[in-house]
Design an enzyme around this catalytic site. Structure first.
Site, PDB file in Angstrom:
ATOM      1  N   HIS A   1      45.741 -26.417  28.643  1.00 29.52           N
ATOM      2  CA  HIS A   1      46.246 -26.699  30.065  1.00 29.52           C
ATOM      3  C   HIS A   1      45.463 -25.958  30.906  1.00 29.52           C
ATOM      4  CE1 HIS A   1      49.562 -26.982  26.760  1.00 29.52           C
ATOM      5  NE2 HIS A   1      49.636 -27.968  27.382  1.00 29.52           N
TER       6      HIS A   1
HETATM    7  S1  FES Z   1      47.268 -23.133  28.925  1.00 30.76           S
HETATM    8 FE1  FES Z   1      48.896 -24.152  27.670  1.00 30.76          FE
HETATM    9  S2  FES Z   1      48.502 -23.186  25.806  1.00 30.76           S
HETATM   10 FE2  FES Z   1      46.964 -22.384  26.876  1.00 30.76          FE
END
Ligand code: FES
Length: 191
Positions: free
Chosen positions: A148
């Site tokens: 993410h």
């Molecule tokens: S940013 Fe979501 S698991 Fe690393």
């Protein structure tokens, strides 16, 4: 008795062609560590017996083969840990970051052992949902999480979320200038 991680001898390509990431499989724990890790080479295994693994014995890591800029990946009690050799430039830059710029404010000096700022030892799972961040990537040149987009700096501090916290520091101590023992603090194995 501590488990022992052996020397790395192969590499994973890094953006600048000089830095390399390594994986040690030193505790015999599983390799299901998520995206990003699969591309890293297995380097050496000196798996202890099952009883020792279950007991979570301290893990001895020989730092002497690790070159500046390299990140070695080890497992202790089934958890991925990054051992990173930092350059003088990286250390200076990490120390110079104002705490007010940080999501989870912590000085670099509090994340390394006194007199050993060259070595950063952190757990290797993103503090968002546990993916494995990729080393030497992202704006802060620490780690970039492919899941993410969280970014960490060369101190393992989160610099862009959604991760809420820095990569945690496992218990460890310096046994000598070139050896650490993960799972020991204050001369004793952690419970
Ligand atoms: S940013 Fe979501 S698991 Fe690393």
């Amino acid at each position: 008795m501590a488990n022992t991680a052996a020397d790395p001898d192969s590499t994973h390509g890094a953006p600048d062609g000089t830095r390399r990431d390594f994986m040690f499989l030193a505790t015999g724990a599983g390799l299901a560590v998520g995206a990003g890790a699969l591309a890293w080479p297995f380097v050496a295994s000196m798996a202890p017996d099952a009883e020792t693994i279950a007991a979570g014995a301290p893990l001895e890591v020989d730092l002497s083969p690790i070159q500046e800029g390299q990140i070695v990946n080890v497992f202790w009690r089934g958890k991925l840990i990054f051992v990173r050799s930092r350059s003088e430039k990286e250390i200076k830059e990490a120390a110079a970051v104002p705490l007010s710029d940080l999501i989870d404010p912590q000085p670099d000096a509090a994340r390394v052992k006194d007199g050993h700022a060259k070595w950063l030892v952190v757990y290797g799972n993103c503090t968002h949902l546990g993916c494995v961040p990729i080393g030497h990537q992202g704006q802060y040149e620490g780690w970039s999480c492919p899941c993410h987009g969280s970014l960490y700096d060369t101190s393992g501090r989160v610099r862009r979320g959604p991760a809420p916290a820095n990569l945690p520091i496992p218990p460890y101590l310096f046994e000598s200038e070139t050896k650490i023992r993960i799972g020991e603090e204050g001369g004793k194995a952690v419970a």
